[in-house]
Design a protein around this motif. Structure first.
Motif, PDB file in Angstrom:
ATOM      1  N   GLU A 136      39.752  31.831  52.226  1.00  0.00           N
ATOM      2  CA  GLU A 136      40.378  32.776  51.305  1.00  0.00           C
ATOM      3  C   GLU A 136      41.583  32.151  50.612  1.00  0.00           C
ATOM      4  O   GLU A 136      41.774  32.301  49.399  1.00  0.00           O
ATOM      5  CB  GLU A 136      40.792  34.026  52.079  1.00  0.00           C
ATOM      6  N   LEU A 140      41.997  31.480  46.549  1.00  0.00           N
ATOM      7  CA  LEU A 140      43.118  32.046  45.791  1.00  0.00           C
ATOM      8  C   LEU A 140      43.967  30.961  45.127  1.00  0.00           C
ATOM      9  O   LEU A 140      44.555  31.196  44.063  1.00  0.00           O
ATOM     10  CB  LEU A 140      43.984  32.903  46.709  1.00  0.00           C
ATOM     11  N   HIS A 155      40.818  41.014  48.055  1.00  0.00           N
ATOM     12  CA  HIS A 155      41.857  40.730  47.064  1.00  0.00           C
ATOM     13  C   HIS A 155      41.339  41.037  45.660  1.00  0.00           C
ATOM     14  O   HIS A 155      40.190  40.743  45.337  1.00  0.00           O
ATOM     15  CB  HIS A 155      42.264  39.259  47.140  1.00  0.00           C
ATOM     16  N   PRO A 269      36.177  33.612  42.415  1.00  0.00           N
ATOM     17  CA  PRO A 269      37.340  34.127  41.686  1.00  0.00           C
ATOM     18  C   PRO A 269      36.931  35.216  40.702  1.00  0.00           C
ATOM     19  O   PRO A 269      35.866  35.146  40.088  1.00  0.00           O
ATOM     20  CB  PRO A 269      37.872  32.890  40.953  1.00  0.00           C
TER      21      PRO A 269
END
Length: 294
Positions: A136, A140, A155, A269
């Motif tokens: 993760e 990010l 997220h 993403p």
């Protein structure tokens, strides 16, 4: 050549030194030193200090590292944009996989890579394994393009799609007092020393907290070691525990009460400018698992 040298320099800095960068770069430390010296000659100044005192950037090296990051990001954006003008898939795809996946899952991912290669033979594939937290974080920060894992928090910067389910159960080793117990109760489990997992899913099973938790694990291999020690109980994926269970070296503890399932997700993403190479790979993974009935 300049871009290659700058990529090498950024990788060294991100790794924390020459020795640590060897595995990522796949070259000997002597080769790394030679290439770094070449870059410093081309630039005309020293970028870092390395020796017995460790690795440290010079003031100018820090500025070059910052500028190189911006340049390589721009190169990546250029690559994504120019892919739209051609049917040829190019570039690099960084794929993150959760640790110790079941054999049948690895086979499906391998089949996906095989089908993808038929069209994308020019794309460089880089597969990285890690814990959910590590995957993760890399997604990010832009160090991964796509990942397959289980994540406790969604997220907004990431997009998730369920791929398959994994079963987790609670186990003890043959040297643990509960292994030979005629019956196991929830009260007995509460008195046992359970391994603590900061990254575990917040499910009913994972929320089981014993009175004592004097062991901490971030990886499945460590969970297994703690279990085999006979001093701790812990959750394990069912497929990881199976050979040890078949050999009579571990025991399931109240599976009907504390067993739980984890949804593994395909994560990318949440952006509009995903490269064509990434989109095609993502769609191939989804199709392979759909056909397999997951």
């Amino acid at each position: 050549m300049d871009l290659q040298l700058l990529r090498l320099f950024v990788t060294i800095v991100d790794s924390g030194g020459f020795a640590a960068a060897q595995g990522k770069l796949g070259v000997a430390q002597s080769t790394i030193s030679t290439q770094m010296a070449k870059l410093e000659v081309r630039l005309g100044f020293r970028l870092c200090e390395r020796g017995k005192s460790g690795f440290k950037l010079t003031a100018k090296g820090t500025k070059v590292y910052q500028s190189a990051g911006k340049l390589l990001d721009a190169v990546g954006a250029f690559t994504r944009e120019t892919q739209a003008v051609s049917d040829t898939l190019i570039g690099e795809l960084r794929i993150g996989l959760s640790e110790l996946l079941a054999p049948q899952i690895l086979e499906l991912i391998g089949n996906s890579v095989g089908h993808y290669r038929a069209r994308a033979h020019d794309v460089t594939l880089n597969i990285i394994t890690g814990t959910p937290d590590e995957l993760e974080t890399m997604l990010l920060s832009g160090k991964l393009d796509i990942a397959i894992g289980y994540f406790s928090i969604n997220h907004a910067a990431l997009t998730y799609q369920r791929l398959f389910t994994e079963v987790q159960k609670l186990y003890c080793g043959k040297h643990h007092p509960l292994f030979s117990a005629a019956s196991v109760t929830a009260e007995a489990l509460n008195r046992a020393d359970k391994v603590s997992h900061a990254y575990r899913m917040k499910s009913v099973g994972a929320r089981f907290v014993a009175e004592r938790q004097n062991a901490i694990s971030e990886r499945v291999e460590a969970d297994l070691i703690f279990i085999l020690s006979g001093a701790h109980i812990s959750f394990l994926p069912e497929h990881v525990a199976k050979p040890w269970l078949d050999a009579g070296k571990v025991k399931e503890l109240l599976p009907a009460d504390f067993g739980y399932t984890v949804d593994f997700q395909l994560t990318t993403p949440n952006r509009q400018d995903l490269s064509e190479a990434l989109i095609v790979f993502r769609d191939q993974i989804i199709e392979t698992f759909r056909v397999a009935g997951h």
